[in-house]
Design an enzyme around this catalytic site. Sequence first.
Site, PDB file in Angstrom:
ATOM      1  N   GLU A   1      34.696  32.817  37.946  1.00 15.20           N
ATOM      2  CA  GLU A   1      35.821  31.973  37.536  1.00 15.20           C
ATOM      3  C   GLU A   1      36.204  30.941  38.432  1.00 15.20           C
ATOM      4  O   GLU A   1      35.962  31.055  39.717  1.00 15.20           O
ATOM      5  CB  GLU A   1      37.095  32.956  36.965  1.00 15.20           C
TER       6      GLU A   1
ATOM      7  N   CYS B   1      40.320  25.893  42.757  1.00 19.57           N
ATOM      8  CA  CYS B   1      40.256  26.850  43.348  1.00 19.57           C
ATOM      9  C   CYS B   1      38.758  27.500  42.756  1.00 19.57           C
ATOM     10  O   CYS B   1      38.434  27.853  41.551  1.00 19.57           O
ATOM     11  CB  CYS B   1      41.122  28.161  43.104  1.00 19.57           C
TER      12      CYS B   1
ATOM     13  N   CYS C   1      32.658  40.532  44.615  1.00 14.51           N
ATOM     14  CA  CYS C   1      32.994  40.405  45.967  1.00 14.51           C
ATOM     15  C   CYS C   1      32.864  41.949  46.759  1.00 14.51           C
ATOM     16  O   CYS C   1      32.928  43.056  45.934  1.00 14.51           O
ATOM     17  CB  CYS C   1      34.540  40.050  46.392  1.00 14.51           C
TER      18      CYS C   1
ATOM     19  N   CYS D   1      39.054  45.170  48.927  1.00 14.60           N
ATOM     20  CA  CYS D   1      40.555  45.101  49.192  1.00 14.60           C
ATOM     21  C   CYS D   1      41.042  45.489  48.136  1.00 14.60           C
ATOM     22  O   CYS D   1      40.948  45.348  47.189  1.00 14.60           O
ATOM     23  CB  CYS D   1      40.916  43.789  49.706  1.00 14.60           C
TER      24      CYS D   1
ATOM     25  N   CYS E   1      43.248  43.855  45.237  1.00 11.63           N
ATOM     26  CA  CYS E   1      42.497  42.427  44.759  1.00 11.63           C
ATOM     27  C   CYS E   1      41.668  42.898  43.552  1.00 11.63           C
ATOM     28  O   CYS E   1      40.894  43.745  43.653  1.00 11.63           O
ATOM     29  CB  CYS E   1      41.881  41.551  45.989  1.00 11.63           C
TER      30      CYS E   1
ATOM     31  N   CYS F   1      46.104  34.379  42.436  1.00 13.28           N
ATOM     32  CA  CYS F   1      45.372  34.983  43.774  1.00 13.28           C
ATOM     33  C   CYS F   1      45.074  36.349  43.471  1.00 13.28           C
ATOM     34  O   CYS F   1      46.149  37.134  43.201  1.00 13.28           O
ATOM     35  CB  CYS F   1      46.321  34.739  45.130  1.00 13.28           C
TER      36      CYS F   1
HETATM   37  N1  SAH Z   1      37.671  36.938  50.036  1.00 12.98           N
HETATM   38  C1  SAH Z   1      38.304  35.439  50.487  1.00 12.98           C
HETATM   39  C2  SAH Z   1      38.671  34.536  49.508  1.00 12.98           C
HETATM   40  C3  SAH Z   1      39.429  34.863  48.158  1.00 12.98           C
HETATM   41  S1  SAH Z   1      41.024  34.120  48.659  1.00 12.98           S
HETATM   42  C4  SAH Z   1      39.623  35.948  51.158  1.00 12.98           C
HETATM   43  O1  SAH Z   1      39.951  37.172  50.950  1.00 12.98           O
HETATM   44  O2  SAH Z   1      40.378  35.216  51.965  1.00 12.98           O
HETATM   45  C5  SAH Z   1      42.266  35.079  47.579  1.00 12.98           C
HETATM   46  C6  SAH Z   1      43.572  35.329  48.237  1.00 12.98           C
HETATM   47  O3  SAH Z   1      44.203  36.121  47.522  1.00 12.98           O
HETATM   48  C7  SAH Z   1      43.418  36.112  49.515  1.00 12.98           C
HETATM   49  O4  SAH Z   1      44.195  35.750  50.585  1.00 12.98           O
HETATM   50  C8  SAH Z   1      43.439  37.527  49.023  1.00 12.98           C
HETATM   51  O5  SAH Z   1      43.898  38.685  50.159  1.00 12.98           O
HETATM   52  C9  SAH Z   1      44.636  37.420  47.998  1.00 12.98           C
HETATM   53  N2  SAH Z   1      44.991  38.170  47.297  1.00 12.98           N
HETATM   54  C10 SAH Z   1      44.038  39.335  46.860  1.00 12.98           C
HETATM   55  N3  SAH Z   1      44.565  40.011  45.919  1.00 12.98           N
HETATM   56  C11 SAH Z   1      45.982  39.447  45.567  1.00 12.98           C
HETATM   57  C12 SAH Z   1      47.040  39.794  44.924  1.00 12.98           C
HETATM   58  N4  SAH Z   1      46.970  41.140  44.013  1.00 12.98           N
HETATM   59  N5  SAH Z   1      48.047  39.187  44.914  1.00 12.98           N
HETATM   60  C13 SAH Z   1      48.220  38.179  45.773  1.00 12.98           C
HETATM   61  N6  SAH Z   1      47.387  37.765  46.638  1.00 12.98           N
HETATM   62  C14 SAH Z   1      46.091  38.666  46.556  1.00 12.98           C
END
Ligand code: SAH
Length: 373
Positions: free
Chosen positions: A100, A118, A125, A129, A132, A366
């Site tokens: 996406e 974005c 991935c 985490c 996410c 995000c």
């Molecule tokens: N893998 C990279 C790029 C993804 S950026 C990274 O983690 O930086 C996506 C961003 O959204 C990251 O900062 C991630 O930690 C954040 N994120 C992931 N899940 C989220 C959620 N449920 N709510 C808000 N931010 C989230």
Amino acid sequence: MRAPRRGKPPEHWSDLDAATRRQRVVEAGLPAFRAQQLSRHWYERLDDDPTGWTDLPASVREAVASQFFPRLLHPVRTLGCDDGATVKSLWRLHDGALVESVLMRYGVGRPGTRSTICISSQAGCGMACPFCATGQGGLQRNMSTAEIVEQVVAGARTLARGEAAGGPGRISNVVFMGMGEPMANYASVMQAIRTITAPEPDGLGISARGVTLSTVGLVPRIQQLTEEGIPLTLAVSLHAPDDELRDTLVPINTRHKVDEVVDAAWEYARVSRRRVSIEYALIKDINDQAWRADRLATVLKRRGDWGWVHVNLIPLNPIKREPKVNEVVYTRSREEDMAEFVRRLQARGISTTMRDTRGNDIDAACGQLAAEE
Ligand code: SAH
């Protein structure tokens, strides 16, 4: 004509640097000057139909289309929200993998409208985490350079054709904050950034300063980026100032500890003179305690106080997932706790903002990108 790469996406113009493009054109029996012509159509005029490129001999247009510009991103669905200012696209790749990208317009109807895209760097991935959505499905594969670049080209085309809210426009910012960990697909991501930032006609001519690469903190790759000397913005998804908690929120922390990650980020800021952004999703009763804000300030200020860092707080976006027994539930912090967290950081002189939650109702915010059909 070259044989297709088995298993890999077909080679595309956007995989190649300018010298290789000339070489491919000559190999195909065309004069080298055609290479710039093709780039001009693709990146400057954003025209995706080579059969209509009338400055090319009609006899070669079909071959040029199939050899250099195979379709890599097949549109499955687009969803809009925020009155059309946010548009999420779901793409199917050649092997069925789904990714996406999200186009966001800011200041629609006002002068100086900005547009951010974005983009994803991997299908899925592998960083796992737990808060996410992308992390829940695991890694399918790395995306190729062209698959990455073409997300930006597609967004630029949508804007140029005036198909997004707010009328015709251009991409001002590219953020690697979609699916995947860009630092785990380093070579393809770097080559993609070179094309995204190459002046027209060789690339999209987007300023490197407008490109943000977000990472969980793969320290050796941050160090490598520092040596590249490309003036990107680096964002680091920290989410906790202490190893005990970060080990659970960002599992790669068991390999690269908070101090190491912050040191690498600081070194990037020192060498590049670009302020680093620390991403911190606020999760109720998990990482949003006032003492953790103080601890975060201490961790960041240990590296000096010259404004090298900016903290970007993100109210946690809800994700769809199967509830499991004994599983910790992650939800958005209370308003008062978020306000206190900001206040504490600002009181210590740390530049801090709260990110807006664009795209929440279409699972485009995000951490919500799961690329489900
Ligand atoms: N893998 C990279 C790029 C993804 S950026 C990274 O983690 O930086 C996506 C961003 O959204 C990251 O900062 C991630 O930690 C954040 N994120 C992931 N899940 C989220 C959620 N449920 N709510 C808000 N931010 C989230």
